[in-house]
Enzyme design. Structure first.
Site, PDB file in Angstrom:
ATOM      1  N   ASN B  46     -69.669   3.240  12.333  1.00 38.32           N
ATOM      2  CA  ASN B  46     -70.438   4.021  11.040  1.00 38.32           C
ATOM      3  C   ASN B  46     -70.313   5.329  10.734  1.00 38.32           C
ATOM      4  O   ASN B  46     -69.934   6.029  10.091  1.00 38.32           O
ATOM      5  CB  ASN B  46     -71.517   3.119  10.565  1.00 38.32           C
ATOM      6  CG  ASN B  46     -71.157   1.557  10.151  1.00 38.32           C
ATOM      7  OD1 ASN B  46     -70.089   1.199  10.317  1.00 38.32           O
ATOM      8  ND2 ASN B  46     -72.355   1.027   9.718  1.00 38.32           N
ATOM      9  N   THR B  91     -52.532  27.361 -31.952  1.00 42.91           N
ATOM     10  CA  THR B  91     -53.443  26.368 -31.750  1.00 42.91           C
ATOM     11  C   THR B  91     -53.007  25.032 -32.829  1.00 42.91           C
ATOM     12  O   THR B  91     -52.048  25.413 -33.548  1.00 42.91           O
ATOM     13  CB  THR B  91     -54.863  26.743 -32.738  1.00 42.91           C
ATOM     14  OG1 THR B  91     -54.544  27.034 -34.115  1.00 42.91           O
ATOM     15  CG2 THR B  91     -55.504  27.772 -32.116  1.00 42.91           C
ATOM     16  N   HIS B  92     -53.191  23.972 -32.203  1.00 42.07           N
ATOM     17  CA  HIS B  92     -52.325  22.773 -32.932  1.00 42.07           C
ATOM     18  C   HIS B  92     -50.816  22.852 -32.758  1.00 42.07           C
ATOM     19  O   HIS B  92     -50.238  22.331 -33.614  1.00 42.07           O
ATOM     20  CB  HIS B  92     -52.717  22.556 -34.388  1.00 42.07           C
ATOM     21  CG  HIS B  92     -54.255  22.687 -34.821  1.00 42.07           C
ATOM     22  ND1 HIS B  92     -55.124  21.524 -34.626  1.00 42.07           N
ATOM     23  CD2 HIS B  92     -55.128  23.838 -34.986  1.00 42.07           C
ATOM     24  CE1 HIS B  92     -56.306  21.827 -35.196  1.00 42.07           C
ATOM     25  NE2 HIS B  92     -56.311  23.218 -35.160  1.00 42.07           N
ATOM     26  N   SER B 213     -27.359  18.862 -14.629  1.00 44.99           N
ATOM     27  CA  SER B 213     -26.647  18.108 -14.602  1.00 44.99           C
ATOM     28  C   SER B 213     -25.149  18.631 -14.385  1.00 44.99           C
ATOM     29  O   SER B 213     -24.933  19.733 -15.077  1.00 44.99           O
ATOM     30  CB  SER B 213     -26.600  17.496 -15.935  1.00 44.99           C
ATOM     31  OG  SER B 213     -25.461  16.706 -16.517  1.00 44.99           O
ATOM     32  N   LYS B 219     -28.020  22.202 -19.309  1.00 42.48           N
ATOM     33  CA  LYS B 219     -29.339  21.712 -19.336  1.00 42.48           C
ATOM     34  C   LYS B 219     -30.039  21.589 -17.899  1.00 42.48           C
ATOM     35  O   LYS B 219     -29.788  21.363 -16.737  1.00 42.48           O
ATOM     36  CB  LYS B 219     -28.946  20.166 -19.442  1.00 42.48           C
ATOM     37  CG  LYS B 219     -30.157  19.263 -19.831  1.00 42.48           C
ATOM     38  CD  LYS B 219     -29.557  17.641 -20.522  1.00 42.48           C
ATOM     39  CE  LYS B 219     -30.345  16.711 -20.913  1.00 42.48           C
ATOM     40  NZ  LYS B 219     -31.628  16.303 -19.974  1.00 42.48           N
ATOM     41  N   ASN B 221     -33.537  20.461 -16.315  1.00 46.16           N
ATOM     42  CA  ASN B 221     -34.600  19.738 -16.428  1.00 46.16           C
ATOM     43  C   ASN B 221     -35.774  20.385 -15.584  1.00 46.16           C
ATOM     44  O   ASN B 221     -35.657  20.257 -14.352  1.00 46.16           O
ATOM     45  CB  ASN B 221     -34.305  18.448 -16.030  1.00 46.16           C
ATOM     46  CG  ASN B 221     -33.192  17.866 -16.882  1.00 46.16           C
ATOM     47  OD1 ASN B 221     -33.235  18.081 -18.153  1.00 46.16           O
ATOM     48  ND2 ASN B 221     -32.388  16.919 -16.339  1.00 46.16           N
ATOM     49  N   GLU B 226     -42.821  18.467 -14.592  1.00 44.31           N
ATOM     50  CA  GLU B 226     -42.804  17.041 -15.157  1.00 44.31           C
ATOM     51  C   GLU B 226     -43.836  16.497 -14.195  1.00 44.31           C
ATOM     52  O   GLU B 226     -44.595  15.557 -14.324  1.00 44.31           O
ATOM     53  CB  GLU B 226     -41.781  16.431 -15.662  1.00 44.31           C
ATOM     54  CG  GLU B 226     -41.048  17.059 -16.799  1.00 44.31           C
ATOM     55  CD  GLU B 226     -39.543  16.584 -16.878  1.00 44.31           C
ATOM     56  OE1 GLU B 226     -39.280  15.932 -18.024  1.00 44.31           O
ATOM     57  OE2 GLU B 226     -38.806  16.901 -16.219  1.00 44.31           O
ATOM     58  N   TYR B 253     -73.012   0.267   4.328  1.00 49.98           N
ATOM     59  CA  TYR B 253     -71.918   0.056   4.518  1.00 49.98           C
ATOM     60  C   TYR B 253     -71.429  -1.347   4.214  1.00 49.98           C
ATOM     61  O   TYR B 253     -71.624  -2.258   4.597  1.00 49.98           O
ATOM     62  CB  TYR B 253     -71.148   0.441   6.124  1.00 49.98           C
ATOM     63  CG  TYR B 253     -69.862   0.248   6.344  1.00 49.98           C
ATOM     64  CD1 TYR B 253     -68.912   1.322   6.030  1.00 49.98           C
ATOM     65  CD2 TYR B 253     -69.289  -1.018   6.626  1.00 49.98           C
ATOM     66  CE1 TYR B 253     -67.768   1.329   5.858  1.00 49.98           C
ATOM     67  CE2 TYR B 253     -67.982  -0.993   6.858  1.00 49.98           C
ATOM     68  CZ  TYR B 253     -66.987  -0.003   6.267  1.00 49.98           C
ATOM     69  OH  TYR B 253     -65.702   0.195   6.454  1.00 49.98           O
ATOM     70  N   GLN B 258     -63.372   0.980   2.920  1.00 50.11           N
ATOM     71  CA  GLN B 258     -61.901   1.137   3.509  1.00 50.11           C
ATOM     72  C   GLN B 258     -61.082   1.463   2.756  1.00 50.11           C
ATOM     73  O   GLN B 258     -60.553   2.391   2.752  1.00 50.11           O
ATOM     74  CB  GLN B 258     -61.527  -0.112   4.466  1.00 50.11           C
ATOM     75  CG  GLN B 258     -60.272   0.506   5.209  1.00 50.11           C
ATOM     76  CD  GLN B 258     -59.832  -0.906   5.838  1.00 50.11           C
ATOM     77  OE1 GLN B 258     -60.630  -1.256   6.771  1.00 50.11           O
ATOM     78  NE2 GLN B 258     -58.878  -1.407   5.846  1.00 50.11           N
TER      79      GLN B 258
END
Lengths: 397, 397, 397, 397
Positions: B46, B91-92, B213, B219, B221, B226, B253, B258
């Site tokens: 322990n 903003t927004h 690609s 393109k 990515n 992400e 304990y 675990q």
């Protein structure tokens, strides 16, 4: 004067003025004329909301600290009261070793002290005034954010306007500390519900925390501890709500942030209330000393003690461990316990031992024979009590 | 020697000895005879597990701090590079005001610096050695926990044995800091994915963070951003797992603990990797200065600036705000922008203004006319850069 | 009569009678004398609370279904309206292929239909009356739980009294469905916020969902969509609160369960409101057809189309894929697009092609050349619209 | 042949071919020449990944159902075995009423049957093939998605290509069902850990679920039940990770989705393993019938029974409730229990009663006097057992 009106409830809130900011400005114009239109100069709702949230969080943190101080004082009192009484402390809900109630109670104070320390760091880190950041880029007017910061009692003003208007770190950190604090309360609520359950019965909870049944007056349901435990789940839920909310956003202000308040307010109220409940608990908690003491006989809780005694006599640990295991097994087969053994019987197995061994296998040994700092021994408990007193003194309690 | 065997991979792990502790003890006995059986004296799985977890967490915290220092250095370099270039901050997700890329970048450094401060408080709070707490009550052997604590480099030893063996606060706090740190990375990953999306195109991400690609080579990515965003969700999930785990337990304990490792290890690895990815990002990020600058013409981003200018000329804020609103509406009806207006046209509406007004409505005004600390003005940015340099110097970077 | 009093607000609630149950019983005794004391016969607060929660959940589920029907009807109308207009659909926020707005809108209806199906299964599974289960073991009175179940409109009565009084599965399942439904709304709120953001501008949101700024009238903040997104985080938080709450309990009734209501009520209200907001959205949403169409020229979105055309002419897919990739790269170097190429130029690379190739590389080809079920082709969209009409007809909408 | 190579481990995976799809295509080209390049015709990684995930989820759901059938069979066997033995069932962890172990066990089967029903609805809803949806818009090649759907054993093919490639509803729903199922297992693990704890001791857990201590052989730690409980927290964490992940995304495929697998796989493995552990539990669980029976004397568990008996004799419920409450209070003051009372003593308080009252206050009364469906009475238990047998028969178990 406007402050007085709001406090009195006489303030004329009107829906046609969008929000609290506009209502105050409008009222000021009524009172002082067009100069009132200057109120919002160099201000934006974005930096004002950021300011209000920060003041609210800092205030909550400081209030919780005071509750913790009170609570630690109460816990220390009860620990003092029951410092020489024992119960079978468990791991895996299986009786493991005798422990002083005082030592057990003080372990809970340790948890609170860590929470209190985090609240201090929190206050230091977030004592930053956002006023002057405007909507997001500051102002072209000759503002002095450092001055308003000082007037409001902050350590300093924002370093970067764009950061500070979208910064909700203080909310999240406070919620995270709240989760930790509630988990502490919940873990010992779980202990106490167990200890007060019908077949265990080592403690008696104060009536103020319980409800009964008019038909079964002996049934004392530990409602407020169950609610503490349940509310911990709610605080975890609200914290998860906040994390998920903030995670899904780009930087700067987005309207999603309005949802942070539902979670923050609920968390702050819950923690404040739950700390109140703790005061009732610790003031009224009673230990059923004899029932808990009696439970010590059920097992072989002194096995570790005996093995350590052999080690002190020179037997390598692994060998001592093994021999004690055999002895316990033998006792179980003969339906006896370690304290039923005579000195002669011990000597057959362990030639080195003397009369002391008869003391070693009595639960009280745990209190007397553990002497190092932090152990459940009486010397350690008294040192702990002294340290808690200093801790409280430093905080003026 | 055993350490060397483990490092070399030549250590003879055997399944019949339960775990790592017993394997090491067994090997020691092979090497030095029965004295090896003394290894576990005054130890328990322990307190050993509690020790290992603590060392692991403290190590991770310290490693993350170093990564943050490196990253802040990189961000400051890029902020210096683009300090006079502008883009329409939102903003927004709606264009709001012109902002310097440098100011924007430094707002991200502010977030990291808060995380770094929390990591420092974390290390201070949890630098406590659990060794000597045994299974839960300490030992009756004459241990000196303070001495082993010092040898291991901790600030001190445990105050209460029962608390320290069940204490997983360090794990939870580290996970909470990890959540906050990842939320920061995720929020600006969201920004950058948006800014790099096909119809926006204000930045160009380093190829090392992207996949393409073969058929559509244009393109690009933003995979690693992400993933940073996605992994933030995972860290939140793991933190929720930990909170829920700890909430459901009594003190001491229980084997449930675990499960804490699955979550902790995943969190630590993810944060460490995500900070690495950031190094690639900041070293290779490119701003498409002209495309971003061009986007400033789409709106009436200088409206606030113009209102503040009128305020400086003595018009009450609310009135200025109102007049500028009317002007903007009029421009929209005539399909013009503020910068198309002549001085005479301005004077019809605002008799007080002089030639300066023509400067005020140009985006560059935002850089020059904001002068207070923390704003997006060039003076403020240069002060920020200086402060970051000191911050780094203090940390020996 | 008591029901009328409660509805009217004239019911004399009194604090001295613990709760709603006791208040009603007391009032009944005032009205009809001691016979009123029979009201609670064979009842317990446990089975009554279980009943009320179940009725509440079933009612919410049925209400949400009706909102979904209305919404699917609206979405189908808008899909019909914009079925032949195109925009560049993305993966990784990078333009990928041309898609019909109609096809895109109908993809959102698919999500709602799955939610609706789960709500149906939910109602079937939990249509079980708990009345008669008493506190936990049923009653020794000659109750007929099947009869009360039928009167209350349930499919049947409980199978096991102990299970049913502690069963909160209906709450959790409803919350889980709510999470899924809100995630759907949030995902397309994210789409729409992006599409309405200043530099993209493919859609125009209804004014009723937005707030503006009096000074910057062109800034239209998509507040209600941001709130939908933010409230999704809250629903996730409340669901996590519920999961954590239930996880930490043994079976049977524990007072912790009282906390389930805070989370459940908030979830139900949020979903109900968010579905309302959707009605405003779909009734008022406008597509800026030309701006979206113009965005199709920015990339090489017809590359896949061209490769598939070559495949139809007999070129193995991998080879076609490779050749088109080379062509696109060459176009980029020459600053041209696929639609700038002449037939002769195509033939140099792909000797097999005929005039049709010039049609293939025009975005409109996507609508005409995709013919299979479920594709973005016009035939497929019309089939989808027909199927949605049947779906609505079956539901009496 | 390629399938055989992969199964054998002889398949030549090469890093230079991006992923599993490309490796298989490459190998096919080695084996059959350029025709191999046609393999990917009309395919995209997006629809293939969607397909694989769906097959994986449907397979897991079906496997869990089979485990539940086995488990319900085992539980019913043990319920049959202990149907006439009693223990003090609790609310709030306070003894409340006598209950048959058989009735208690069957309450757990009810929970599993609800999970099983959700798994059936799940399989119906998501039996949809995504193949043919391509990257997001379908294909201009003459595909027949309905045909591949049928070959793969799905109920149908996708209705909308854009929806189906980004649809992760099946993952989330399966995870939500997993959470509910694990919460069920966790709630009764909590019961059993309590019942097996040292001072309670009503059950004996199979050795295969426990670990001991060589030194304290009587200490039987319920490790696998603790882990079941702990792993429930992990599953909740992973589900929260998934919810947070999906919430933060726009529609269509984003790379963040790659993170869904970490959570899904962990959830599926955990549930599968936890159901295995349950088989060990139910096969080996032992009830300590006498110790549990003895615990019935500790309280006034027959108070409700007595009150209901009076009601049957014509006393209004509220009055009966009140009178029994007074009697119990009186007994406590005199240190007696209800079963110590003579008929004459009962008659003083309740003139209506006859000899039957002496039976009513004995715990066994609970079994005999409760007769309605779903109660803990023996008739109800036997009906339940019969119904479970039909349930199993319908499933071919």
């Amino acid at each position: 004067m406007i402050r007085r009106e709001i406090t009195d409830g006489t303030f004329p809130f009107r829906d046609e003025f969008e929000d609290i900011h506009m209502n105050i400005e409008q009222r000021l114009r009524e009172l002082v004329g067009e100069t009132g239109g200057k109120l919002h100069t160099g201000r934006s709702r974005n930096d004002q909301v950021a300011l209000d949230l920060r003041l609210y969080c800092l205030g909550a943190a400081s209030g919780w600290q005071k509750s913790i101080w009170r609570l630690v004082g109460l816990i220390a009192e009860r620990a003092e009261e029951f410092k020489t009484n024992l119960f079978p402390a468990w791991t895996h809900m299986q009786a493991a070793q005798p422990m002083s109630w005082g030592h057990y109670f003080l372990s809970l104070a340790e948890m609170l002290a860590r929470d209190e320390a985090r609240l201090s760091s929190f206050q230091l880190l977030h004592s930053v005034s956002p006023l002057g950041a405007g909507a997001l880029s500051g102002s072209s007017l000759p503002l002095a954010p450092e001055v308003t910061a000082e007037i409001l009692g902050f350590s300093g003003s924002f370093g970067n306007s764009y950061d500070v208007v979208g910064d909700r770190d203080a909310l999240l950190e406070l919620s995270q500390i709240a989760v930790q604090l509630m988990i502490h309360l919940s873990r010992w609520a779980e202990d106490f519900i167990y200890m007060a359950s019908t077949p265990v019965g080592w403690i008696d909870l104060p009536d103020s925390l319980c409800t009964g049944s008019s038909m079964m007056p002996q049934k004392k349901n530990p409602d407020l501890l169950e609610l503490t435990r349940g509310k911990t789940a709610s605080v975890i839920g609200h914290c998860t709500g906040l994390m998920t909310l903030l995670k899904g956003l780009p930087t700067s202000y987005q309207r999603d942030l309005q949802q942070d308040k539902e979670h923050l307010f609920s968390i702050v109220d819950t923690v404040t209330d739950s700390l109140e409940v703790q005061t009732l608990l610790w003031a009224g908690l009673d230990v059923k000393v004899e029932k808990a003491q009696a439970a010590l006989d059920n097992g072989f809780l002194m096995a570790t003690e005996l093995a350590e005694y052999l080690v002190a006599k020179g037997v390598p640990f692994r060998a001592a461990h093994h021999q004690v295991g055999s002895l316990v097994k033998q006792c179980i087969d003969q339906d006896r316990t370690l304290s039923d053994m005579s000195l002669d019987e011990f000597r057959i197995l362990f030639p080195l031992v003397d009369e002391e061994v008869l003391e070693v296998v009595r639960p009280e040994g745990a209190l007397l024979r553990r002497t190092h700092k932090g152990s459940t021994g009486i010397r350690s408990i008294e040192l702990q009590l002294k340290n808690w007193q200093s801790w409280l003194d430093q905080r003026g309690e």
